[in-house]
Design an enzyme around this catalytic site. Structure first.
Site, PDB file in Angstrom:
ATOM      1  N   GLU A 246      49.247  32.887  37.515  1.00 27.49           N
ATOM      2  CA  GLU A 246      48.777  32.500  36.186  1.00 27.49           C
ATOM      3  C   GLU A 246      49.962  32.259  35.669  1.00 27.49           C
ATOM      4  O   GLU A 246      49.499  30.925  34.751  1.00 27.49           O
ATOM      5  CB  GLU A 246      48.458  33.596  34.879  1.00 27.49           C
ATOM      6  CG  GLU A 246      46.975  34.322  35.422  1.00 27.49           C
ATOM      7  CD  GLU A 246      46.862  35.648  34.782  1.00 27.49           C
ATOM      8  OE1 GLU A 246      46.467  35.469  33.495  1.00 27.49           O
ATOM      9  OE2 GLU A 246      46.696  36.836  35.191  1.00 27.49           O
ATOM     10  N   HIS A 262      51.668  49.390  58.557  1.00 24.61           N
ATOM     11  CA  HIS A 262      50.597  49.661  59.313  1.00 24.61           C
ATOM     12  C   HIS A 262      49.838  48.233  58.759  1.00 24.61           C
ATOM     13  O   HIS A 262      49.151  48.328  60.169  1.00 24.61           O
ATOM     14  CB  HIS A 262      49.650  51.191  58.932  1.00 24.61           C
ATOM     15  CG  HIS A 262      50.541  51.839  58.943  1.00 24.61           C
ATOM     16  ND1 HIS A 262      49.932  52.928  59.260  1.00 24.61           N
ATOM     17  CD2 HIS A 262      51.607  52.634  57.371  1.00 24.61           C
ATOM     18  CE1 HIS A 262      51.524  54.133  59.336  1.00 24.61           C
ATOM     19  NE2 HIS A 262      52.233  54.399  58.305  1.00 24.61           N
ATOM     20  N   LYS A 354      35.655  31.299  33.433  1.00 26.22           N
ATOM     21  CA  LYS A 354      34.948  32.104  32.364  1.00 26.22           C
ATOM     22  C   LYS A 354      33.270  31.680  32.076  1.00 26.22           C
ATOM     23  O   LYS A 354      32.678  32.635  31.806  1.00 26.22           O
ATOM     24  CB  LYS A 354      35.526  33.031  32.125  1.00 26.22           C
ATOM     25  CG  LYS A 354      35.862  33.950  32.053  1.00 26.22           C
ATOM     26  CD  LYS A 354      37.373  34.755  31.084  1.00 26.22           C
ATOM     27  CE  LYS A 354      38.563  36.006  31.333  1.00 26.22           C
ATOM     28  NZ  LYS A 354      38.497  36.156  30.530  1.00 26.22           N
TER      29      LYS A 354
END
Ligand code: F6R
Length: 359
Positions: A246, A262, A354
């Site tokens: 951001e 892993h 948004k």
């Protein structure tokens, strides 16, 4: 510190230059970051209104997105060694099916207009859970008022990611009033002292030669940052990633040990790894096996990575250790923004998405 007569690194000089800062950061993110310790102190006094008595819940859900969700991550990390009920951070619409009577839902949205948090609040009403809102207003604030739900009203005017103190500290008060164990006042006081010291050490007035955040930003340079935390600091690594994305508008990667051993470790292969820069977020309280895994990770990726840096948490208590690393990440992402020549404050793409979703 540079040696007398040593050539001055122009990138370091730019990070120290107030003119560069005022050109790229006209809204003053550096000032807001410097006031973070004061924000944390002020946030401790923020309480839900009405302050309804809460019984001990069997599950706590903190529902929010982005900067407003991080309070939930920090809460479970700093109180996880004491809490006997799970604290879930829910990032998305609605609520997990486990939420029902006996669940405490905290819908957190700094703006109050994030649809996912509003939907979680509505789902909590429908599921008959206890629900509180943490916001500066917006739709969430209006909903809480309409349903007479307890509301922690936050001071406005900041980008949500810069309101971390406001979004986190009231959660401690809410949990304590619900009878759940939280870090004792001495641990909170220590955390505030640690961030106060860091505000000076990492702020713009501290020159690059003595400033860990500037130093890290310079070490990362143009490479893609990959932040790795341990068992406690995995959520902190994720916060580093989102702050870099951001503020500096650059993709970043986050992972945690032991999980990345892993899977992700296999992906560190030349030549791609040469374009990556790993930042190992170390913690003095880490399990000895996590320490061994960090050493091993360094040995495996060191020869192929573009670079590897290490940053250590400060303080004794969990809260100080977590907040010190989060704060270092905020400042590092700030200097990465300046280094890239972008305004750290503005997030136009995020806001446009948004806006389009609101229709
Ligand atoms: C912007 C930021 C974002 C927001 C997110 C949710 O500074 O940090 O990650 O936090 O878009 O918005 P709010 O926090 O207003 O619910």
């Amino acid at each position: 510190m540079s040696e007398p007569g040593a050539a001055v690194d122009p990138r370091a000089a730019a990070l120290d230059d107030p003119a560069v800062r005022s050109r790229l950061d006209p809204q003053g993110m550096a000032g807001v970051l410097s006031r973070f310790p004061a924000q944390c102190r002020e946030a401790q006094a923020l309480r839900p209104v009405p302050d309804v008595p809460l019984g001990p819940p069997r599950l706590v859900v903190v529902a929010g997105m982005g900067g407003s969700a991080v309070g939930g991550d920090l809460l479970s990390a700093c109180a996880g060694d004491r809490l006997r009920v799970p604290v879930l951070t829910h990032r998305g619409y609605g609520l997990p099916a486990a939420a029902g009577p006996g669940t405490l839902v905290i819908a957190a949205s700094y703006s109050g207009d994030t649809v996912e948090a509003v939907s979680a609040f509505e789902a909590a009403l429908a599921a008959g859970t206890v629900v509180l809102a943490v916001t500066q207003g917006g739709r969430l604030g209006a909903l809480a008022a309409r349903h007479q739900a307890p509301l922690v009203r936050l001071p406005g005017g900041l980008p949500p990611r810069l309101a971390l103190g406001y979004l986190f500290f009231p959660l401690l008060g809410i949990l304590a009033s619900a009878g759940l164990p939280t870090p004792p006042p001495t641990e909170v006081a220590e955390a505030l002292e640690v961030v106060e010291a860091l505000a000076v050490e990492l702020g713009p007035a501290a020159p690059a030669g003595k400033n860990e955040a500037k130093h890290l930003a310079l070490e990362i340079g143009d490479r893609t940052p990959v932040a790795y935390g341990g068992q406690l600091t995995g959520a902190v690594a994720y916060r580093w990633k989102t702050d870099i994305e951001e503020n500096a508008k650059r993709l970043a990667v986050a992972g945690a040990l032991p999980e990345m051993n892993h899977n992700e470790i296999e992906a560190w292969r030349a030549p791609e790894a040469g374009r990556l820069h790993a930042i190992l977020l170390r913690d003095r309280g880490e399990h000895p096996d996590i320490g061994r895994r960090f050493d091993l990770l360094r040995a495996v990726i060191g020869p192929v990575a573009g670079g590897v840096s290490e940053a250590w948490s400060r303080g004794e208590g969990r809260l100080a250790r977590l907040l010190s690393l989060v704060y270092l990440g905020q400042w590092t992402s700030y200097y990465l923004a300046l280094g890239r020549g972008v305004d750290p404050w503005a997030v136009p793409v995020l806001e446009e998405v948004k806006r389009r979703l609101r229709g």
